[in-house]
Design an enzyme around this catalytic site. Structure first.
Site, PDB file in Angstrom:
ATOM      1  N   GLY A   1       0.851  -1.189   0.000  1.00 49.21           N
ATOM      2  CA  GLY A   1       0.000   0.000   0.000  1.00 49.21           C
ATOM      3  C   GLY A   1       0.881   1.231   0.000  1.00 49.21           C
ATOM      4  N   SER A   2       0.372   2.306   0.571  1.00 49.50           N
ATOM      5  CA  SER A   2       1.118   3.568   0.467  1.00 49.50           C
ATOM      6  C   SER A   2       2.231   3.641   1.517  1.00 49.50           C
ATOM      7  CB  SER A   2       0.158   4.738   0.607  1.00 49.50           C
ATOM      8  OG  SER A   2      -0.506   4.646   1.837  1.00 49.50           O
ATOM      9  N   THR A   3       3.215   4.440   1.196  1.00 43.71           N
ATOM     10  CA  THR A   3       4.409   4.585   2.043  1.00 43.71           C
ATOM     11  C   THR A   3       4.029   5.105   3.435  1.00 43.71           C
ATOM     12  OG1 THR A   3       5.718   4.975   0.077  1.00 43.71           O
ATOM     13  CG2 THR A   3       6.654   5.768   2.139  1.00 43.71           C
TER      14      THR A   3
ATOM     15  N   VAL B   1       1.234   4.935   5.185  1.00 43.52           N
ATOM     16  CA  VAL B   1       0.557   3.947   6.046  1.00 43.52           C
ATOM     17  C   VAL B   1       1.574   2.925   6.559  1.00 43.52           C
ATOM     18  CG1 VAL B   1      -1.156   2.089   6.084  1.00 43.52           C
ATOM     19  CG2 VAL B   1      -1.720   4.262   4.989  1.00 43.52           C
TER      20      VAL B   1
ATOM     21  N   GLU C   1       5.630  -3.379   0.648  1.00 41.72           N
ATOM     22  CA  GLU C   1       5.893  -2.866  -0.699  1.00 41.72           C
ATOM     23  C   GLU C   1       5.013  -1.647  -0.849  1.00 41.72           C
ATOM     24  OE1 GLU C   1       8.373  -3.801  -2.363  1.00 41.72           O
ATOM     25  OE2 GLU C   1       8.810  -5.562  -1.141  1.00 41.72           O
TER      26      GLU C   1
ATOM     27  N   CYS D   1       1.504   0.445  -9.034  1.00 33.57           N
ATOM     28  CA  CYS D   1       2.630   1.030  -8.302  1.00 33.57           C
ATOM     29  C   CYS D   1       3.812   1.213  -9.249  1.00 33.57           C
ATOM     30  CB  CYS D   1       3.007   0.133  -7.141  1.00 33.57           C
ATOM     31  SG  CYS D   1       3.105  -1.578  -7.649  1.00 33.57           S
TER      32      CYS D   1
ATOM     33  N   GLU E   1       4.056  11.034  -5.961  1.00 40.25           N
ATOM     34  CA  GLU E   1       3.225   9.932  -6.470  1.00 40.25           C
ATOM     35  C   GLU E   1       1.782  10.430  -6.588  1.00 40.25           C
ATOM     36  OE1 GLU E   1       2.083   6.417  -4.058  1.00 40.25           O
ATOM     37  OE2 GLU E   1       2.750   5.191  -5.736  1.00 40.25           O
TER      38      GLU E   1
HETATM   39  P1  NAD Z   1      -3.375   2.493   1.106  1.00 41.81           P
HETATM   40  O1  NAD Z   1      -2.086   2.660   1.823  1.00 41.81           O
HETATM   41  O2  NAD Z   1      -4.367   3.596   1.176  1.00 41.81           O
HETATM   42  O3  NAD Z   1      -4.127   1.190   1.659  1.00 41.81           O
HETATM   43  C1  NAD Z   1      -3.476  -0.065   1.731  1.00 41.81           C
HETATM   44  C2  NAD Z   1      -4.142  -0.875   2.836  1.00 41.81           C
HETATM   45  O4  NAD Z   1      -3.876  -0.259   4.099  1.00 41.81           O
HETATM   46  C3  NAD Z   1      -5.670  -0.959   2.721  1.00 41.81           C
HETATM   47  O5  NAD Z   1      -6.094  -2.229   3.118  1.00 41.81           O
HETATM   48  C4  NAD Z   1      -6.132   0.101   3.688  1.00 41.81           C
HETATM   49  O6  NAD Z   1      -7.440  -0.108   4.172  1.00 41.81           O
HETATM   50  C5  NAD Z   1      -5.102  -0.025   4.795  1.00 41.81           C
HETATM   51  N1  NAD Z   1      -4.944   1.186   5.608  1.00 41.81           N
HETATM   52  C6  NAD Z   1      -5.230   2.464   5.265  1.00 41.81           C
HETATM   53  N2  NAD Z   1      -4.887   3.295   6.256  1.00 41.81           N
HETATM   54  C7  NAD Z   1      -4.380   2.525   7.245  1.00 41.81           C
HETATM   55  C8  NAD Z   1      -3.824   2.802   8.527  1.00 41.81           C
HETATM   56  N3  NAD Z   1      -3.738   4.050   8.997  1.00 41.81           N
HETATM   57  N4  NAD Z   1      -3.358   1.764   9.247  1.00 41.81           N
HETATM   58  C9  NAD Z   1      -3.416   0.511   8.774  1.00 41.81           C
HETATM   59  N5  NAD Z   1      -3.924   0.179   7.574  1.00 41.81           N
HETATM   60  C10 NAD Z   1      -4.406   1.183   6.819  1.00 41.81           C
HETATM   61  O7  NAD Z   1      -3.024   2.119  -0.413  1.00 41.81           O
HETATM   62  P2  NAD Z   1      -3.995   1.888  -1.644  1.00 41.81           P
HETATM   63  O8  NAD Z   1      -4.608   3.197  -2.038  1.00 41.81           O
HETATM   64  O9  NAD Z   1      -4.906   0.743  -1.400  1.00 41.81           O
HETATM   65  O10 NAD Z   1      -2.960   1.424  -2.761  1.00 41.81           O
HETATM   66  C11 NAD Z   1      -2.168   2.329  -3.476  1.00 41.81           C
HETATM   67  C12 NAD Z   1      -0.781   2.449  -2.905  1.00 41.81           C
HETATM   68  O11 NAD Z   1      -0.197   1.155  -2.836  1.00 41.81           O
HETATM   69  C13 NAD Z   1       0.150   3.270  -3.785  1.00 41.81           C
HETATM   70  O12 NAD Z   1       0.961   4.066  -2.971  1.00 41.81           O
HETATM   71  C14 NAD Z   1       0.969   2.212  -4.520  1.00 41.81           C
HETATM   72  O13 NAD Z   1       2.221   2.666  -4.968  1.00 41.81           O
HETATM   73  C15 NAD Z   1       1.082   1.156  -3.480  1.00 41.81           C
HETATM   74  N6  NAD Z   1       1.329  -0.156  -4.062  1.00 41.81           N
HETATM   75  C16 NAD Z   1       2.596  -0.634  -4.033  1.00 41.81           C
HETATM   76  C17 NAD Z   1       2.899  -1.866  -4.593  1.00 41.81           C
HETATM   77  C18 NAD Z   1       4.302  -2.408  -4.572  1.00 41.81           C
HETATM   78  O14 NAD Z   1       4.486  -3.586  -4.872  1.00 41.81           O
HETATM   79  N7  NAD Z   1       5.295  -1.606  -4.235  1.00 41.81           N
HETATM   80  C19 NAD Z   1       1.886  -2.611  -5.194  1.00 41.81           C
HETATM   81  C20 NAD Z   1       0.592  -2.101  -5.195  1.00 41.81           C
HETATM   82  C21 NAD Z   1       0.323  -0.871  -4.617  1.00 41.81           C
END
Ligand code: NAD
Length: 541
Positions: free
Chosen positions: A265-267, A269, A293, A327, A425
């Protein structure tokens, strides 16, 4: 326990269906989409193998039509997170004691279910819930997920086969134990395959898991859970909860039996969760494994010797497939002045033919961005670029959220190499282009390396081999996945293990043996066949 040293089926990548117009495959997938579009789904959590419903019903809509109600999901609270932890810990002993062949069989069966009877359903759920077109859904929800399942089974057995040497009279062994406690998988909206892989690869290694999918990927998450259940995954091994991310993390990361985090997910978080783990470090039974990641600001770097059509194609596919919400999506491109006019012409010709709309029409190359937040974020970057003296909108720029969240594929031409859209990003269909003077190739390589805190993917386009070698070295740490004369997206399991460093993650390479190693704790065993009977070594006389 097994009485044989079994060989698992040799893993090969699942062939990608092409969905040509009029083909049986496309007819079948689109008719499944239409049927599912009309159904009203009711998505429940799965805790200890049981369907869990609550009074907190949340409406689900589709990015391509935000007024269309797909159904509801049942949101849980901390009592459900507690129940999921308890179920995982309760399942641990039996799961841990089950022979690895039995575990392997469950995940191999899951791969066959995705490849066959569930393929259309999983793809269609991804098209409806995450707005992917037929091709994007196929390469993600079906092929990549199948590949993760099959290759991980093979990697697991490779790992188990890695054994130490033994001196005369002794036998040394390595045992790959699951982590002591339970694991936590937190997955993003943008890849159904990642949502499937994060919990399953930990479970495959004998771990028990609490899985929190993104609430924007819930539709396909339920199909994954249905598949795992049909494949025979025992109750409690993977528990899927839909509760607030932050609250869930706070609860889980305080638990003494928390043993590993597998996050994508995002950096921001991820960094927040790492911090919480640090704050709770004194109360864990074991040091938790942390794999994350995260974000990217992925580049295309073009040398004057590059092929113009290849560059433009890499830009269009790399930046705009799945609306730039990979990503790995190319979001900044550096083009030499001598090539720019030609690249621009090819880009214009290609972008003129790009269609945008619902995935229900397979001829749409671009679909909707995931939600209103994403739409507003993209619109903000576009509006600021329109007003900025450092940037201009070269292609696209129109945004329309009257029905779905549609943002035209947009190219921002930036005259300032540190303009915001080149550095940050955005996670949408926006590509920023910077034109550099041909003679500043070496300085521009440095610029590419230093412009963003991320290091996920990047591509270099050149015909000149010296230039390729120079970029290869100069950008050594700028990308965890580096492409030469290809777009920076579309990593294939088993072929290009995926992951980035710097602010892009711990680079534990999803879809590889390296990743699986994080979910085991090795026990070294030494057995001496004839034990010494006196403490005196020869040197004592
Ligand atoms: P996000 O960080 O918003 O959410 C990821 C997960 O974390 C979700 O399940 C979400 O509900 C949960 N979450 C959100 N806030 C949280 C918190 N405060 N504490 C704990 N969990 C929390 O990311 P997204 O919008 O779902 O995905 C996009 C991001 O993911 C982009 O930054 C992208 O670059 C990254 N990404 C990276 C890869 C990689 O392999 N490097 C692959 C896919 C996506």
């Amino acid at each position: 326990m097994s009485k044989a040293i079994s060989q698992v089926p040799f893993a090969i990548n699942e062939p990608v269906r092409t969905y040509e117009p009029g083909s049986e495959d496309v007819k079948s997938l689109i008719s499944t989409y239409k049927k599912m579009w009309k159904e009203k789904v009711e998505i429940h959590m799965v805790i200890n193998g049981k369907e869990v419903r609550t009074k907190n019903e949340i409406k689900i809509t589709s990015p391509q039509d935000h007024q269309h109600e797909l159904g509801i999901y049942y949101k849980g609270d901390m009592t459900h997170v507690d129940a999921a932890i308890e179920a995982a810990l309760g399942a641990r002993e039996k799961w841990n004691n089950l022979g690895w062949e039995q575990r392997a069989a469950i995940f191999l069966k899951a791969a066959e279910l995705v490849a066959g009877p569930y393929r259309d359903r999983l793809n269609a759920a991804t098209m409806i819930g995450q707005s992917k077109n037929v091709h994007q859904a196929e390469i993600d929800a079906s092929c990549e997920f199948i590949d993760f399942l099959r290759f991980n089974v093979e990697f697991m057995t490779d790992l188990y086969s890695e054994q130490p040497v033994s001196d005369a009279g002794i036998w040394n062994r390595s045992e790959y134990r699951p982590l002591e406690g339970f694991c936590f998988a937190v997955t993003p909206f943008n890849f159904t395959a990642i949502a499937g892989n994060l919990p399953t690869c930990m479970a495959m290694m004998g771990n028990v898991v609490v899985w929190k999918p993104s609430d924007k990927q819930i539709y396909s998450a339920q199909v994954i859970m249905d598949i795992l259940t049909e494949a025979g995954l025992p109750a409690g091994v993977i528990n899927m909860v839909f509760a607030d991310g932050k609250d869930t993390a706070e609860k889980i990361l305080k638990h003494p039996d928390f043993a590993g985090l597998h996050f994508t997910g995002s950096t921001k978080v991820f960094q927040g969760m790492w911090k919480m783990i640090g704050e709770n470090i004194h109360q864990y039974r074991t040091y938790p494994r942390i794999v994350g990641e995260t974000g990217g600001k992925d580049f295309i770097m073009v040398h004057p010797s590059a092929n113009v059509e290849a560059v433009a194609t890499g830009m269009v596919r790399g930046a705009f497939e799945y609306q730039g919400q990979k990503c790995s999506a190319a979001s900044r491109a550096y083009i030499p002045a001598s090539l720019w006019e030609d690249v621009k012409k090819v880009l214009a010709a290609q972008l003129k033919t790009v269609k945008m709309g619902s995935p229900e029409d397979p001829s749409n190359f671009v679909n909707a961005v995931i939600d209103k937040n994403s739409f507003d974020k993209c619109k903000g970057y576009i509006e600021r670029a329109e007003k900025s003296s450092d940037a201009e909108i070269l292609f696209g720029g129109k945004c329309d959220d009257s029905k779905g969240y549609f943002v035209e594929p947009t190219i921002i031409l930036a005259s300032n190499a540190k303009y915001e859209s080149i550095c940050e990003e955005i996670f949408g269909p926006i590509l920023s282009v910077y034109i550099y003077k041909d003679e500043e190739w070496a300085e521009t390589l440095k610029l590419v390396d230093e412009t963003s805190p991320y290091s996920l993917t990047g591509a270099i386009f050149a015909q000149d081999r010296y230039a390729i070698a120079e970029a290869y070295k100069a950008l050594e740490n700028a990308a965890g996945n580096f492409y030469i004369n290809d777009k920076p997206t579309g990593a294939v399991v088993g072929q290009q293990p995926f992951g980035g460093a710097r602010a892009s993650g711990t680079n534990d390479k999803a879809g590889s043996k390296m990743n699986l190693l994080r979910w085991v704790s090795v026990r070294s065993i030494k057995e001496t066949f004839v034990s010494p009977k006196d403490y005196k070594y020869p040197y004592l006389g």
